[in-house]
Design a protein around this motif. Structure first.
Motif, PDB file in Angstrom:
ATOM      1  N   LYS A   1      63.858  44.233  19.657  1.00  0.00           N
ATOM      2  CA  LYS A   1      62.641  44.236  19.350  1.00  0.00           C
ATOM      3  C   LYS A   1      62.392  43.018  18.500  1.00  0.00           C
ATOM      4  CE  LYS A   1      60.963  48.949  20.610  1.00  0.00           C
ATOM      5  NZ  LYS A   1      61.137  50.089  20.646  1.00  0.00           N
ATOM      6  N   ARG A   2      61.490  41.988  18.465  1.00  0.00           N
ATOM      7  CA  ARG A   2      61.001  41.128  17.380  1.00  0.00           C
ATOM      8  C   ARG A   2      59.386  41.349  17.250  1.00  0.00           C
ATOM      9  NH1 ARG A   2      65.296  37.994  19.955  1.00  0.00           N
ATOM     10  NH2 ARG A   2      67.281  37.488  18.469  1.00  0.00           N
ATOM     11  N   ASP A   3      59.162  41.087  15.356  1.00  0.00           N
ATOM     12  CA  ASP A   3      57.741  41.300  15.550  1.00  0.00           C
ATOM     13  C   ASP A   3      57.608  39.535  15.475  1.00  0.00           C
ATOM     14  OD1 ASP A   3      58.004  43.652  14.004  1.00  0.00           O
ATOM     15  OD2 ASP A   3      58.585  42.776  12.380  1.00  0.00           O
ATOM     16  N   GLY A   4      56.135  39.855  16.271  1.00  0.00           N
ATOM     17  CA  GLY A   4      55.895  38.371  16.167  1.00  0.00           C
ATOM     18  C   GLY A   4      55.247  37.991  18.210  1.00  0.00           C
ATOM     19  N   ALA A   5      56.520  38.444  18.701  1.00  0.00           N
ATOM     20  CA  ALA A   5      56.921  38.394  20.606  1.00  0.00           C
ATOM     21  C   ALA A   5      55.744  38.892  21.437  1.00  0.00           C
ATOM     22  CB  ALA A   5      58.191  39.066  20.524  1.00  0.00           C
ATOM     23  N   LEU A   6      55.630  37.981  21.991  1.00  0.00           N
ATOM     24  CA  LEU A   6      54.333  38.408  23.197  1.00  0.00           C
ATOM     25  C   LEU A   6      54.339  40.277  23.623  1.00  0.00           C
ATOM     26  CD1 LEU A   6      53.791  34.821  24.658  1.00  0.00           C
ATOM     27  CD2 LEU A   6      52.026  35.824  22.336  1.00  0.00           C
ATOM     28  N   HIS A   7      55.524  40.210  23.930  1.00  0.00           N
ATOM     29  CA  HIS A   7      56.327  41.256  24.679  1.00  0.00           C
ATOM     30  C   HIS A   7      57.081  42.431  24.011  1.00  0.00           C
ATOM     31  CE1 HIS A   7      54.487  40.529  28.486  1.00  0.00           C
ATOM     32  NE2 HIS A   7      54.667  38.541  28.136  1.00  0.00           N
ATOM     33  N   GLU A   8      57.460  43.592  23.875  1.00  0.00           N
ATOM     34  CA  GLU A   8      57.952  44.207  23.283  1.00  0.00           C
ATOM     35  C   GLU A   8      59.515  44.005  23.454  1.00  0.00           C
ATOM     36  OE1 GLU A   8      58.952  48.874  23.769  1.00  0.00           O
ATOM     37  OE2 GLU A   8      58.423  48.127  25.438  1.00  0.00           O
ATOM     38  N   TYR A   9      59.961  43.617  23.935  1.00  0.00           N
ATOM     39  CA  TYR A   9      61.575  42.488  23.757  1.00  0.00           C
ATOM     40  C   TYR A   9      61.507  41.460  24.482  1.00  0.00           C
ATOM     41  CZ  TYR A   9      62.952  47.847  23.682  1.00  0.00           C
ATOM     42  OH  TYR A   9      63.496  49.183  23.999  1.00  0.00           O
ATOM     43  N   HIS A  10      62.517  40.900  23.323  1.00  0.00           N
ATOM     44  CA  HIS A  10      62.446  39.178  23.076  1.00  0.00           C
ATOM     45  C   HIS A  10      63.821  39.011  23.330  1.00  0.00           C
ATOM     46  CE1 HIS A  10      62.577  35.764  20.900  1.00  0.00           C
ATOM     47  NE2 HIS A  10      61.728  34.840  21.519  1.00  0.00           N
ATOM     48  N   CYS A  11      64.239  37.953  23.707  1.00  0.00           N
ATOM     49  CA  CYS A  11      65.623  37.049  23.424  1.00  0.00           C
ATOM     50  C   CYS A  11      65.850  35.870  23.519  1.00  0.00           C
ATOM     51  CB  CYS A  11      67.009  37.716  23.922  1.00  0.00           C
ATOM     52  SG  CYS A  11      66.944  37.212  26.389  1.00  0.00           S
ATOM     53  N   TYR A  12      66.373  34.486  22.635  1.00  0.00           N
ATOM     54  CA  TYR A  12      66.912  33.531  23.431  1.00  0.00           C
ATOM     55  C   TYR A  12      67.683  33.538  24.586  1.00  0.00           C
ATOM     56  CZ  TYR A  12      65.093  33.230  18.230  1.00  0.00           C
ATOM     57  OH  TYR A  12      64.260  33.757  17.319  1.00  0.00           O
ATOM     58  N   ALA A  13      67.144  32.329  25.103  1.00  0.00           N
ATOM     59  CA  ALA A  13      67.759  31.689  26.827  1.00  0.00           C
ATOM     60  C   ALA A  13      67.844  30.317  26.501  1.00  0.00           C
ATOM     61  CB  ALA A  13      66.262  32.361  27.871  1.00  0.00           C
ATOM     62  N   GLU A  14      68.435  30.025  27.317  1.00  0.00           N
ATOM     63  CA  GLU A  14      69.088  28.097  26.882  1.00  0.00           C
ATOM     64  C   GLU A  14      69.224  28.049  28.397  1.00  0.00           C
ATOM     65  OE1 GLU A  14      71.482  24.896  25.817  1.00  0.00           O
ATOM     66  OE2 GLU A  14      70.131  26.735  25.142  1.00  0.00           O
ATOM     67  N   PRO A  15      68.232  26.515  29.191  1.00  0.00           N
ATOM     68  CA  PRO A  15      68.096  25.969  30.279  1.00  0.00           C
ATOM     69  C   PRO A  15      69.140  26.252  31.574  1.00  0.00           C
ATOM     70  CG  PRO A  15      67.477  24.376  28.322  1.00  0.00           C
ATOM     71  CD  PRO A  15      67.883  25.580  27.895  1.00  0.00           C
ATOM     72  N   VAL A  16      69.162  26.477  32.128  1.00  0.00           N
ATOM     73  CA  VAL A  16      70.184  26.228  33.442  1.00  0.00           C
ATOM     74  C   VAL A  16      70.422  25.298  34.653  1.00  0.00           C
ATOM     75  CG1 VAL A  16      71.734  27.615  35.180  1.00  0.00           C
ATOM     76  CG2 VAL A  16      70.733  29.028  33.281  1.00  0.00           C
ATOM     77  N   ILE A  17      71.604  24.229  34.338  1.00  0.00           N
ATOM     78  CA  ILE A  17      71.126  23.264  35.161  1.00  0.00           C
ATOM     79  C   ILE A  17      72.271  23.333  36.133  1.00  0.00           C
ATOM     80  CG2 ILE A  17      72.233  20.623  35.530  1.00  0.00           C
ATOM     81  CD1 ILE A  17      71.621  20.469  32.767  1.00  0.00           C
TER      82      ILE A  17
END
Length: 310
Positions: free
Chosen positions: A250-266
């Motif tokens: 859970k992060r403040d200001g996120a569009l949804h209830e849960y949030h995580c950082y992601a990396e693009p995959v090649i």
């Protein structure tokens, strides 16, 4: 022969050319796949041909420039499915999409933004342009094939091109998508209830373009990616989705209830000519050409659709 260093000198030897021509003639006259009977009453296909995309995002992620991200294909299919549910019936599902690139042009210049900011100079207001951001764009001419699941014949009878055309999204990969020009006089949207009928039309496509197939080869490091590209010139690197770098929290200001950082995959895709598709046959095309988004807890990746005909 010309691709092997030890056999290059034999590639165009006069005594071998006759044999090569005889084998090539045999391929064209005897090796075409026989007509295959594929049938599933709940599966229909929508074929949109010669679609034009302008100013699509050519930089799929910070590492790859060229084709837009394949996640854009899933976004297009998802948007198309939502509109069909709204226009016709909520039970319709899009369970795969295929893409054929006929023409591609990368923009070389930098577009000048339209004036959009007000600035006062000597008491007068002037409209100025925002700063130029170098974002590679491209124009594409493509064909799209959507595989739809239609649960019963009643809903199938409601489907027609006049309802399908308004449901097709007008954007793709950040660019604007248009049907063929009116001057071309092309009936560009077709609904096919039998796969053989669709495949007959696809075989007539130009051999200049390529179908983008999901690759069977999986690479897990940058070094293996380079090795795979050097070994098979039909493979291309592509942005195929995102991988989570952490557990969702859970992060403040996120569009949804849960949030995580992601990396693009090649990942890899395979460019397959229409001639190869034609001689491989309909069953190979419908089993291998379609993409679908595979959503896991730790990743969202474009993969080959697992649907198969018996």
């Amino acid at each position: 022969l010309s691709s092997l260093s030890k056999l290059k000198r034999f590639a165009y030897h006069p005594n071998l050319m006759g044999l090569f021509k005889a084998q090539l003639n045999y391929v064209f006259t005897h090796c075409a796949a026989e007509e295959e009977t594929l049938n599933d009453e709940q599966i229909v296909y929508v074929h949109c041909q010669d679609m034009r995309v302008f100013d699509a995002e050519a930089m799929a992620n910070p590492y790859i420039q060229g084709m837009p991200s394949l996640t854009a294909l899933n976004g297009l299919a998802h948007n198309f499915e939502r509109k069909l549910k709204n226009f016709i019936d909520p039970s319709i599902k899009c369970i795969g999409s295929a893409i054929y690139i006929e023409n591609y042009q990368l923009h070389t210049g930098k577009p000048l933004p339209e004036p959009s900011k007000l600035k006062q100079v000597a008491g007068r207001s002037h409209v100025i342009s925002s700063g130029i951001i170098d974002k590679p764009k491209c124009d594409i001419t493509l064909d799209l094939v959507f595989r739809l699941f239609v649960p019963n014949e009643e809903i199938l009878n409601k489907l027609n091109s006049q309802l399908i055309k308004p449901a097709l999204p007008s954007t793709f990969a950040g660019g604007t998508m248009h049907p063929p020009s009116l001057y071309q006089n092309i009936d560009w949207c077709h609904l096919h209830t039998t796969p053989s009928e669709l495949f007959k039309n696809l075989k007539a496509k130009s051999s200049n373009g390529s179908w983008l197939y999901p690759s069977k080869k999986v690479v897990k490091s940058f070094e293996k990616l380079i090795d795979a590209l050097n070994c098979n010139f039909n493979l291309r690197p592509a942005a195929i989705g995102f991988a989570a770098l952490e557990e969702p929290v859970k992060r403040d200001g996120a569009l949804h209830e849960y949030h995580c950082y992601a990396e693009p995959v090649i990942g890899l895709l395979e460019c397959v000519s229409n001639t190869s598709v034609k001689y491989a046959g309909a069953k190979q095309f419908f089993h291998n050409a379609f993409w679908v988004m595979d959503v896991q807890k730790e990743s969202m990746l474009m993969k080959k659709s697992k649907f198969e005909y018996e």
